[in-house]
Design an enzyme around this catalytic site. Structure first.
Site, PDB file in Angstrom:
ATOM      1  CG  PHE A 134      -1.754   1.127   1.525  1.00  0.00           C
ATOM      2  CD1 PHE A 134      -3.051   1.150   1.041  1.00  0.00           C
ATOM      3  CD2 PHE A 134      -1.321   2.195   2.315  1.00  0.00           C
ATOM      4  CE1 PHE A 134      -3.907   2.219   1.320  1.00  0.00           C
ATOM      5  CE2 PHE A 134      -2.167   3.261   2.593  1.00  0.00           C
ATOM      6  CZ  PHE A 134      -3.463   3.268   2.100  1.00  0.00           C
ATOM      7  CD  GLU A 368      -2.026   2.307   9.025  1.00  0.00           C
ATOM      8  OE1 GLU A 368      -2.839   3.248   9.130  1.00  0.00           O
ATOM      9  OE2 GLU A 368      -1.922   1.619   8.007  1.00  0.00           O
TER      10      GLU A 368
END
Ligand code: TGC
Ligand code: FAD
Length: 389
Positions: A134, A368
């Site tokens: 990703f 994140e």
């Protein structure tokens, strides 16, 4: 080695269903049997244990909440969280692999992809026959992904992609990269396949953290992406941020696994290590640390179960995920560092897992969304005043 029986001071198993406990225990045994015996060696060598991919796939650990028609297990979100918790008791890098494959590759294909994209990629990713990554973060845009400069341009039959991503988990080993790029100022998602001309994914070396995980740059030099490889159903920056919620949710659970591993190691060590007249577990200052660990583990477990129930009922807000990610990562890192203190000099050896967890958690606290970003997300939610800029 003693069988790990979990950490459950408040009888929290009574909040779980039989199916949830069954999934947790199966992954717990898998981690004890397959990951813990080998992980220090892979961490020392700076290598990802590839052989675990097919074993994790056999246990349906990839895309576990997605529909059975794609070969997925249709677990609920508490089961998914428990999977992440147990994997991270083994190693944050192994949990990262599963997080990226599930939350950051299979979830966006399922949510934003065409029927053809879903039918092709999801079964292969579920079986671990294809690996994904990703790409959101760029060299100059980490906390602020909205500033990204990777660009797509419409051409006959597809798009031309130029730019670079950095810090991408699984990048070098990925068969497909979910890449976010701006086209006419709006963020879109693309599937970039390994071997496409102009696309390379060199591995980043020299990490002191997440050594058993592959981290890479992604470089795009006039890469042609066919029309069939754009996600048809995205809505700007909100779409990659939706993927982050899935991964942050998994991390909030995952780091409880690290906490448990460190607590277990520190408690056993403190009970067996004698200094002066008795085991160091018999001294008040050691007990204070152990009590702090157990209290914080219990609080994080309670937060996670409620987070999972909210997610399953469709009522989970992304700011609530931020609170759990922020709190649990910070506490996990504290517990790992203080566990290392309880182990004294032995704490720096890879005979014990605590230093590896401490080093890994430095990354987990940063990726994140950093601690500060999650503070600002919750701060905005409480006050209505964004303080990012
Ligand atoms: P902002 O204007 O706040 O938001 C744009 C639109 O998105 C909505 N939104 C969200 N929607 C769903 N989930 C979320 N978490 C959302 N956060 C925001 C927002 O409501 C808005 O919607 P709309 O309809 O009004 O357009 O955007 P901003 O540019 O101001 O960004 C704010 C900020 C700081 C919260 C965001 O950019 C952020 O979260 N930054 C942190 C970056 C980050 O977490 N990167 C992670 C990269 S991936 C990774 O690290 C993988 S680790 C892999 C492993 O496990 O190994
Ligand atoms: P920066 O954004 O430069 O931040 C540096 C410091 O400044 C931080 O402490 C931050 O909190 C602080 N800061 C920034 N802005 C503010 C502000 N407004 N107010 C207060 N403080 C602020 N990304 C992906 O896209 N895909 C992946 O698979 C992926 N995997 C990763 C794997 C690893 C091992 C690591 C370490 C990172 C990975 N990342 C990935 C990238 C990760 O998401 C970013 O590192 C993270 O979002 C932070 O960005 P940055 O490192 O550029 O730090």
């Amino acid at each position: 080695m003693n069988k790990f029986s979990g950490v459950d001071y408040f009888n929290l198993d009574t909040l779980l269903t039989e199916d949830e406990i069954m999934v947790r225990d199966a992954v717990r045994d898998f981690v004890s049997g397959e990951i813990i015996p080998i992980i220090e060696e892979y961490n020392r060598e700076g290598k990802f244990p590839h052989f675990l991919i097919s074993k994790m796939a056999e246990m349906s650990l990839f895309g576990p909440t997605l529909p059975a028609k794609y070969g997925c297990a249709e677990m609920n979100n508490v089961q998914y969280g428990l999977v992440m918790q147990e994997l991270e008791r083994g190693d944050s890098g192994v949990r990262s692999f599963a997080s990226v494959q599930s939350a950051l590759v299979m979830y966006p294909i399922f949510t934003f992809g065409s029927e053809e994209q879903k039918d092709y990629w999801l079964p292969l990713l579920a079986k671990g026959e294809k690996i994904g990554c990703f790409g959101l973060t760029e060299p100059d845009y980490g906390s602020n992904p909205g500033g990204m400069v990777t660009k797509a341009e419409k051409v006959d039959g597809g798009y031309i992609l130029n730019g670079a991503k950095m810090w991408i988990t699984n990048g070098t080993i990925a068969d497909v990269a979910v890449v976010w790029a701006k086209m006419d100022g709006v963020v879109h998602g693309f599937l970039v396949e390994k071997g496409t001309k102009g696309y390379s994914a060199p591995e980043m070396k020299g990490k002191h953290s997440l050594r058993a995980s592959v981290t890479s740059e992604l470089i795009f030099e006039d890469v042609f992406i066919p029309e069939t490889n754009i996600f048809p159903n995205t809505s700007g920056l909100r779409s990659p941020l939706m993927c982050l919620n899935q991964a942050r949710y998994g991390i909030a659970w995952g780091v409880v696994g690290s906490m448990m591993a460190c607590y277990d190691s520190a408690l056993n060590y403190a009970l067996s290590r004698k200094q002066f007249s008795r085991p160091i577990a018999g001294y008040q200052m050691t007990q204070e640390k152990l009590v702090y660990f157990l209290t914080e583990i219990t609080k994080a477990q309670l937060m996670n179960v409620q987070l999972g129930r909210l997610k399953d009922s469709g009522k989970l807000r992304f700011q609530q995920v931020s609170m759990a990610k922020r709190n649990n990562c910070e506490i996990a890192l504290d517990i790992a560092r203080e566990s290392r203190e309880i182990l004294g000099a032995n704490g720096i050896l890879d005979e014990y897992p605590v230093m590896r967890h401490a080093a890994n958690l430095e990354s987990v606290k940063t990726y994140e969304g950093t601690h500060e970003m999650h503070t600002l997300i919750i701060g905005e939610d409480i006050t209505g005043l964004p303080a990012f800029d």
